[in-house]
Design an enzyme around this catalytic site. Structure first.
Site, PDB file in Angstrom:
ATOM      1  N   ARG A   1     -23.891  -9.908  39.530  1.00 44.48           N
ATOM      2  CA  ARG A   1     -23.220  -9.607  40.798  1.00 44.48           C
ATOM      3  C   ARG A   1     -21.701  -9.598  40.617  1.00 44.48           C
ATOM      4  O   ARG A   1     -20.989  -8.886  41.319  1.00 44.48           O
ATOM      5  CB  ARG A   1     -23.584 -10.663  41.854  1.00 44.48           C
ATOM      6  CG  ARG A   1     -25.052 -10.701  42.195  1.00 44.48           C
ATOM      7  CD  ARG A   1     -25.338 -11.792  43.225  1.00 44.48           C
ATOM      8  NE  ARG A   1     -26.763 -12.099  43.276  1.00 44.48           N
ATOM      9  CZ  ARG A   1     -27.316 -12.905  44.152  1.00 44.48           C
ATOM     10  NH1 ARG A   1     -26.560 -13.501  45.060  1.00 44.48           N
ATOM     11  NH2 ARG A   1     -28.613 -13.148  44.123  1.00 44.48           N
TER      12      ARG A   1
ATOM     13  N   GLU B   1     -29.767  -2.050  48.763  1.00 40.47           N
ATOM     14  CA  GLU B   1     -29.177  -2.812  49.866  1.00 40.47           C
ATOM     15  C   GLU B   1     -27.678  -3.015  49.637  1.00 40.47           C
ATOM     16  O   GLU B   1     -27.210  -3.016  48.499  1.00 40.47           O
ATOM     17  CB  GLU B   1     -29.845  -4.185  49.987  1.00 40.47           C
ATOM     18  CG  GLU B   1     -29.444  -4.917  51.277  1.00 40.47           C
ATOM     19  CD  GLU B   1     -29.789  -6.395  51.262  1.00 40.47           C
ATOM     20  OE1 GLU B   1     -29.540  -7.053  50.239  1.00 40.47           O
ATOM     21  OE2 GLU B   1     -30.289  -6.893  52.284  1.00 40.47           O
TER      22      GLU B   1
END
Length: 453
Positions: A86, A157
């Site tokens: 991430r 997403e």
């Protein structure tokens, strides 16, 4: 070669991935099974889709997790990405993956997709022939999304607001907008080859006393930013607020306004879906209470007419759920949904009118900004505090809006900061708040955050 393609060539020229073959990837997506596309599943399913959360570092553990989910009759599989990926720290992800594989101990809190690579991951995705949703929380997801799409993961997403302000302290906001513009363009390009790639915004935000007006404004803006780049299938979402009435009102308003603004900006051909997250706040340590909370949110999801529900487990208070607990949650939610057919339509005209007014008032302030593009208008509006997410850690977020619950557990705006809502709308919010004599606001906030404990 287009400017976008030149940028893509640079992005995938990375020491942590194998050689990227764009022609082969296009050929794969063109011929991919329609069962891998959630946009196709939304069109053809006659029931609410059920999607759990979950992800492990190693290929074998994710493969076994998916096997468990399939036996529970799951509709959509998740792929949760690890924290190092991430943050675009592929070197640390590589080391931790190697340790996880050598010692059979999870050294990462998710699947390092970039390090595994698309050729390996695609074998698992095509084996299960079920839609997979990518969940990550990454401001710069360009390489991750390229790898996901090449793997056969056709729901992405996130967005430049929802994957930045709730997650990051100082990642540059202008870069996040430009990096997500890249993601939207790649999703739009691949959508021309087969069924549409579905984009989904992340409605829970910081999952702490989020006022519905802010949630809906951000959902609609990320939807418009995506659609203007050519995406044709988009999911708006929100999470259980703690008030059944407020959830129903929110769903009615977000569905109505999503269609209104998509059409207003010339996107009449776009498909818009609604996703409902089960409770995202702190869970009780009593597992029977957790079961009750999960069952209640399943009932609400049915009442709001969600197209997809994202599940939680009775183990939430104790860490990352096991694959068995996760699969049990899927089976139980599907069982409960099976009993919830033919529900009556419920609403509250006064609440819906006020929430609609608040959303329209904030959006008009955003659209009236003098910038030349939508993303710059949104960027400026966040800097001005027109969009203000309570409990966001980001240095740009104003953090002037204060929210508490009213006696019916609805989330109300106590202090509006610089939110451009009218005095009439704000007075409505304030009229519902009842603080006990001598009660401190900070004590009320702490009590309201822990409402489910």
């Amino acid at each position: 070669m287009s400017l976008l393609q030149r940028e893509r060539e640079i992005i995938v020229n990375n020491e942590y991935i194998d050689r990227f073959d764009f022609e082969e990837v296009e050929e794969f997506i063109r011929g991919a099974s329609k069962n891998l596309f959630i946009s196709h599943k939304f069109k053809t399913a006659d029931h609410m889709l059920v999607q759990p959360r979950g992800g492990f570092p190693t290929y074998d553990k994710v493969f076994q997790l998916y096997k468990e989910f399939k036996e529970a009759n799951v509709d959509v599989l998740p792929l949760t990405i690890d924290s190092n990926t991430r943050l675009n720290d592929y070197a640390s992800a590589k080391k931790m993956l190697a340790l996880s594989e050598e010692n059979d101990v999870d050294m990462l809190n998710g699947y390092p997709l970039v390090n595994h690579g698309y050729r390996t991951t695609r074998k698992m995705i095509t084996h299960y022939d079920t839609p997979v949703s990518l969940r990550h929380g990454t401001p710069d997801a360009r390489l991750l999304v390229e790898t996901a799409l090449a793997s056969g993961i056709f729901e992405i997403e996130g967005g430049p607001i929802t994957y930045l302000l709730p997650y990051s302290k100082n990642f540059p906001m202008d870069k996040a907008f430009l990096y997500w513009k890249y993601v939207e363009r790649v999703c739009a390009k691949y959508s021309e080859l087969n069924e549409p790639i579905n984009r989904e915004s992340f409605g829970p935000l910081s999952a702490t006393l989020q006022p519905p007006a802010i949630v809906i404004v951000i959902q609609l803006l990320e939807m418009l930013l995506s659609l203007e780049e050519g995406v044709k299938s988009f999911s708006v979402s929100f999470s259980q607020t703690g008030s059944m009435l407020q959830d129903i009102v929110s769903s009615n308003v977000i569905k109505k306004l999503a269609r209104k603004y998509a059409d207003r900006f010339g996107h009449e051909d776009a498909t818009i879906n609604l996703v409902y997250h089960q409770w995202m706040g702190a869970f009780p340590r009593n597992k029977e209470y957790s079961d009750s909370l999960i069952n209640t949110s399943t009932v609400i999801a049915a009442m709001v007419g969600a197209d997809k529900i994202i599940t939680k487990t009775r183990n939430e208070a104790f860490g990352i759920p096991t694959k068995e607990a996760n699969a049990m949650a899927v089976a139980n939610v599907k069982y409960t949904l099976g009993m919830l057919k033919g529900l009556p339509t419920v609403g509250d005209e006064e609440e819906e009118e006020n929430l609609t007014n608040e959303v329209d008032e904030i959006l008009e302030a955003v659209f009236n900004d003098g910038a030349d593009t939508l993303w710059r208008k949104v960027f400026n509006s966040i800097k001005k505090g027109y969009i203000d997410i309570p409990f966001s850690p980001h240095i740009i977020n104003a953090n002037e809006v204060i929210t508490i619950r009213d006696p019916q557990s609805n989330i109300r705006i106590l202090k509006k900061g610089k939110l451009p809502i009218s005095e009439k709308s704000f007075a409505y919010e304030r009229s519902k708040i009842k603080l006990a004599e001598g009660e401190r606001v900070v004590d009320k906030i702490i009590q309201d955050i822990g409402i489910m404990l």
